[in-house]
Each structure stands twice: as structure tokens, then as C-alpha cells.
Design a protein around this motif. Structure first.
Motif, short mmCIF file in Angstrom:
data_model
loop_
_atom_site.label_atom_id
_atom_site.label_comp_id
_atom_site.label_asym_id
_atom_site.label_seq_id
_atom_site.Cartn_x
_atom_site.Cartn_y
_atom_site.Cartn_z
N VAL A 137 0.85 -1.19 0.00
CA VAL A 137 0.00 0.00 0.00
C VAL A 137 0.89 1.25 0.00
O VAL A 137 1.79 1.37 0.83
N GLY A 165 9.25 -2.58 11.13
CA GLY A 165 7.87 -2.87 10.74
C GLY A 165 7.26 -1.86 9.80
O GLY A 165 6.03 -1.76 9.69
N GLY A 185 7.99 -1.73 6.41
CA GLY A 185 7.88 -2.22 5.03
C GLY A 185 9.18 -2.27 4.24
O GLY A 185 9.14 -2.43 3.02
N LYS A 186 10.32 -2.18 4.90
CA LYS A 186 11.59 -2.22 4.17
C LYS A 186 11.81 -3.60 3.52
O LYS A 186 12.11 -3.70 2.33
N THR A 187 11.64 -4.63 4.32
CA THR A 187 11.84 -5.98 3.80
C THR A 187 10.82 -6.26 2.69
O THR A 187 11.14 -6.86 1.66
N HIS A 188 9.60 -5.82 2.92
CA HIS A 188 8.54 -6.02 1.94
C HIS A 188 8.94 -5.42 0.58
O HIS A 188 8.90 -6.08 -0.45
N ARG A 217 3.67 -3.71 11.19
CA ARG A 217 3.67 -5.10 11.66
C ARG A 217 2.75 -5.25 12.87
O ARG A 217 1.96 -6.20 12.94
N GLU A 242 -0.89 -5.02 11.72
CA GLU A 242 -1.36 -6.29 11.12
C GLU A 242 -1.56 -7.35 12.19
O GLU A 242 -2.51 -8.13 12.13
P1 ADP Z 1 10.58 -3.84 8.09
O1 ADP Z 1 11.45 -4.71 7.22
O2 ADP Z 1 10.66 -2.40 7.74
O3 ADP Z 1 10.80 -4.08 9.55
P2 ADP Z 1 8.45 -5.38 6.94
O4 ADP Z 1 8.75 -5.18 5.51
O5 ADP Z 1 8.83 -6.69 7.52
O6 ADP Z 1 9.08 -4.21 7.82
O7 ADP Z 1 6.90 -5.08 7.16
C1 ADP Z 1 6.18 -5.52 8.31
C2 ADP Z 1 4.82 -6.03 7.93
O8 ADP Z 1 4.04 -4.94 7.47
C3 ADP Z 1 4.87 -7.01 6.79
O9 ADP Z 1 3.88 -7.99 6.99
C4 ADP Z 1 4.55 -6.17 5.56
O10 ADP Z 1 3.93 -6.93 4.56
C5 ADP Z 1 3.60 -5.14 6.14
N1 ADP Z 1 3.72 -3.88 5.43
C6 ADP Z 1 4.64 -2.93 5.62
N2 ADP Z 1 4.43 -1.88 4.82
C7 ADP Z 1 3.35 -2.18 4.06
C8 ADP Z 1 2.63 -1.50 3.04
N3 ADP Z 1 3.00 -0.28 2.64
N4 ADP Z 1 1.58 -2.13 2.50
C9 ADP Z 1 1.20 -3.34 2.92
N5 ADP Z 1 1.82 -4.03 3.88
C10 ADP Z 1 2.89 -3.46 4.46
#
Ligand code: ADP
Ligand code: MG
Length: 462
Positions: free
Chosen positions: A132, A165, A167-170, A324, A327
Motif C-alpha cells: 500500500v 515494521g 515495510g523495508k523488507t517487503h 507489523r 497487522e
Molecule cells: P521492516 O522490514 O521495515 O521491519 P516489513 O517489511 O517486515 O518491515 O513489514 C512488516 C509487515 O508490514 C509485513 O507484513 C509487511 O507486509 C507489512 N507492510 C509494511 N508496509 C506495508 C505497506 N505499505 N503495505 C502493505 N503491507 C505493508
């Protein structure tokens, strides 16, 4: 071999003795046995959330019953497929269970699986189309999309930073999966800086450094997550520096994430900092209310349960930390609504949020918090942390928890012993040494320990 109905009786008996009548009722509302298929004992859940929840909670227990009574059966959880009529496995003479009116029984799309591709495991959920976009992340998102289309030629390296949490990894995995979608032959590696470090250390001890080099220096796209953990690690930084240079010179794409901008990474060598700043640096901020609502709306569509908009709004207003946690709160609400068969309303949300927020924001790390989280992680009852039982599936988690307590609190060994069921301080010492030995010798365990540590201490508090 015993029949399905016998095994089922035994399983439900065990669950009842562990969780009493009420726990069993929740379980039966969500799970039915489908029967024996080859060597599988198949259990069917009413939806994906009930599947995850019950699988985490009961898989070990069920597998134990199967092992004792019907080896080599393995328990397998599946989600119930939509059926035309109320066809239930009643021919097996099983306890009958009321239909579950709250939940639609459609199998969700199978996209939330981890998708192995070459050496890299991607989370099938982490793609651009599930991401998103809002004010807080639109810049990072745009860069990542551009890079996926123009590998190595547009922005290199890409450095994304932001809090946990967000969305970096995402985003990073979305690039990898998009590149592979366009070109399945592309050589892509996704890994955390810790995994890179472990792999490097192993390659040294196994005298496989040239293999290691060849592996990472021949990628078209190298995605390294959480590079802040390179801080202070000289040997691996040296190695990574050369990997980086070679890829960069050959116009191969590098993408990095971190919890802070390059300059702010603790103890990171200057030469890496300047490399990381050479391309483009983009940050991700905490989501605003509008975006939190948008994320919940997405999640609500995915999980096939109807959650009224005002409830989504209410959740989004109250859970502000990160995506995170947001969710997590949402999943908890939906899972709870599923098992207690109640529509999602504000009372339900309040009831759940109260516990959830308390659990997810401990002011500081306490022994009981560590015990609780480690027990959750290993899926054992929290009481086993202090019990005297010595079966292997309990001993290791207990030792992990003791070691984490030693690391994350300032408790003395004797105090830790006391908190773990009145054990002697030498027992605690032995546990800590045992864990350190395993960390040294066993790469799989190292990863597991890292995961547990993150689960116990997601904010990296010390
Ligand atoms: P980070 O790596 O920054 O700690 P993650 O990428 O693991 O965070 O994201 C944490 C959770 O939130 C995951 O389940 C991810 O899919 C969800 N998430 C984060 N940003 C978004 C976004 N913009 N849209 C949908 N889901 C997201
Ligand atoms: Mg991450």
C-alpha cells in the motif's frame, strides 16, 4: 493402524486435558479431521487464520499423538475448500460441530507462501501489488519500482531506511520478485546482513571462501537486508566491501536496507558509509492514519471476513506503532472473532487490543516477558518454563530463555534460577554455556536464536 475416528478421539482428549472443555470447543469450532491420505493425517481448518492459529498451538501435541499411535502418520493442516452443500465428515462417526456462521469458508489465494527461487526464499506476500502506497513511503516505493525495471542502470546502490515494521523488507523482496517475474533467469540473492555474515564465517571455517566470493559477486541483483548489523564487524565488512565494488563496477544492482541512514549506523566503517551514499537514499516514515486504514482495508479483503469500516478506523486510530503491529492486532481480532463466533464489533476489539497492546509494548524487558515470548515462539505452554519436566522439546526453549534473560536483563544467575522454577545458579550457568556452544557450532541454531531474540526483543532494547 488406527482409524481416523480413534485418532481424533485421542487428539481431542489430549487437547481437552491441556486446555479444558472451553479450549477444546474453540478448537472443534475451527478444525475438523478430513481423514488419512497416504501417510498424512489431514486436518481441515475453516479458514486460513484458524489454520495458522491452531497449527501453531497444537501441531506438536497432535504430532505426538500420531507418533505414539499411528506412526509414520504426519499431521497436515489445510484450509477447507468451499463446498456446495454442508458436506461434513460425519460418516466417520465424529463429534458433530455447529456450522460456523461468521466465517466464509473460501480457501484464500495461495499467495502467502514462501516462494523458493534459486537459492533465495521470498515471502510470496511481499510483492508490489500487495504494497500500500501512501505519503510516508511513496518516494521509496517509486525508487524501488524504477529499479526493478532498470536493473543496475538507474539508481545504484539503492539504500532504504526506516524504523521496524515499516515495510523495508517487503519493498526489497518486491524488487527481487518483480525482477524474477520479468526474467526468471536473473541471478538474484536476497539475504540479511546477518545471513551474509554467517555464510562468510562458515566459508572461512570450511575453506570455501572462493566459492563464497563467486556466489555473491556474480549476481545481477543483490539485496541485503538490515545492513546496520554490519556495524563493528571488520572481517565481514572487508569482504562485503569487495563484493560491493565488484558488483558496482559491473553495473549490477545493489539494494540495501537499514534502520537508520548510512552515517548514523553505529560503528560502520567510513568507506562503506560513502559507498552506501553513492546512489540514492530513501526513507520510509511511520504511516499516517489514512494509510493505516488503507492497510487494514487491504488485509480485510485478503482474509475474507467482514469487518465494518468503522472498526477498521477504530483499530487504525488505536494502533499507531508500526505496520507489523497493526497487522498483528488485526489478525488477532479476526482470529478471535472466528473462534468465538462473534461478529467483529468495538467491544471485541477493545477486549483484544487491551491484551495485545500490553503484550506488544513492554516498557522494559522482564523475565516473565522473556518466558512468555520464548514459550510462544516454541509453541509450548508458558508453565513449562518453570516446570521440572526434562523432555528435549522443553529443555532447549528453557535454556534459550535463560540465556536471553542473562543477556537482556541485569538479573544475577541465582535470581534467574529462582525465576525459572527454583533452579540452582549452576543450572543457569550450564544453560548459558550450552547455548553459547550451540551458537558457535551450529549455523541453523544461530539463525533460530536470532529469530527468537528478535521475537523477544523486537525493538532491540538492551
Ligand atoms: P521492516 O522490514 O521495515 O521491519 P516489513 O517489511 O517486515 O518491515 O513489514 C512488516 C509487515 O508490514 C509485513 O507484513 C509487511 O507486509 C507489512 N507492510 C509494511 N508496509 C506495508 C505497506 N505499505 N503495505 C502493505 N503491507 C505493508
Ligand atoms: Mg525487515
Amino acid at each position: 493402524m488406527k482409524a481416523t475416528a480413534d485418532l481424533w478421539n485421542q487428539i481431542t482428549g489430549e487437547i481437552k486435558s491441556q486446555d479444558n472443555e472451553a479450549g477444546l470447543k474453540l478448537f472443534l469450532n475451527a478444525i475438523q479431521p478430513r481423514g488419512i491420505e497416504g501417510e498424512k493425517f489431514v486436518l481441515e481448518a475453516v479458514n486460513e487464520i484458524c489454520k495458522d492459529w491452531n497449527e501453531r498451538k497444537y501441531r506438536i501435541l497432535i504430532q505426538k499423538v500420531l507418533q505414539e499411535n499411528a506412526p509414520p502418520l504426519q499431521c497436515v493442516f489445510v484450509t477447507r475448500l468451499k463446498r456446495s452443500g454442508p458436506e461434513r465428515p460425519q460418516q466417520l462417526g465424529l463429534p458433530t460441530i455447529a456450522e460456523t456462521p461468521v466465517i466464509e469458508t473460501v480457501a484464500p489465494p495461495e499467495k502467502h507462501r514462501s516462494v523458493p527461487r534459486g537459492e533465495t526464499q521470498f515471502n510470496g506476500k511481499y510483492t508490489f501489488d500487495t504494497f500500500v502506497v501512501g505519503k510516508s513511503n511513496q518516494f521509496a516505493h517509486a525508487i524501488c519500482q524504477a529499479v526493478a525495471k532498470n536493473l543496475g542502470t538507474m539508481y545504484n546502490p539503492v539504500f532504504i531506511y526506516g524504523g521496524v515494521g515499516l515495510g523495508k523488507t517487503h519493498l526489497m523482496q518486491a524488487i527481487g520478485q518483480e525482477v524474477l517475474r520479468q526474467n526468471p533467469k536473473a541471478k538474484v540473492a536476497y539475504l540479511s546482513s546477518e545471513a551474509f555474515t554467517n555464510d562468510f564465517i562458515e566459508s572461512i571455517s570450511g575453506k570455501r571462501t572462493s566459492e563464497f566470493r563467486a556466489k555473491y559477486r556474480k549476481k545481477d541483483l543483490l539485496l541485503i537486508d538490515d545492513v546496520q548489523f554490519f556495524g563493528g564487524k571488520e572481517a565481514v565488512v572487508e569482504e562485503f566491501f569487495h563484493t560491493f565494488n565488484e558488483l558496482f563496477q559491473n553495473k549490477k544492482q545493489i539494494v540495501l536496507t537499514s534502520d537508520s541512514p548510512p552515517k548514523k549506523i553505529n560503528k560502520l566503517e567510513e568507506r562503506l558509509v560513502s559507498r552506501f551514499e553513492m546512489g540514492i537514499v530513501a526513507d520510509i516514515q511511520a504511516p499516517d492514519l489514512e494509510m493505516r486504514v488503507a492497510i487494514l482495508k487491504r488485509a480485510a479483503v485478503d482474509c475474507l471476513i467482514r469487518v465494518p469500516d468503522e472498526i477498521l478506523m477504530y483499530l487504525a486510530e488505536n494502533v499507531t506503532d508500526n505496520i507489523r503491529v497493526l497487522e498483528g492486532a488485526f489478525n488477532r481480532v479476526v482470529a478471535y472473532a472466528g473462534v468465538v463466533q462473534r461478529p467483529v464489533d468495538r467491544d471485541l476489539v477493545d477486549h483484544i487490543l487491551k491484551d495485545f497492546l500490553r503484550e506488544n509494548t513492554p516498557g522494559r524487558i522482564t523475565i516473565s516477558w522473556i518466558q512468555k515470548r520464548v514459550a510462544q515462539y516454541y509453541d509450548i505452554p508458558e508453565g513449562e518454563m518453570t516446570s521440572k519436566r526434562r523432555s528435549q522439546n522443553l529443555v532447549l526453549p528453557r535454556q534459550v530463555a535463560m540465556r536471553l534473560t542473562q543477556m537482556l536483563t541485569d538479573s544475577s544467575l541465582s535470581l534467574i534460577g529462582e525465576a525459572f522454577g527454583g533452579r540452582d545458579h549452576t543450572t543457569v550457568m550450564h544453560a548459558c554455556e550450552k547455548i553459547q556452544g550451540l551458537l558457535k557450532d551450529n549455523a541453523d541454531f544461530r539463525q533460530e536464536f536470532e529469530r527468537v531474540t528478535r521475537y523477544v526483543n523486537p525493538q532491540g532494547r538492551t
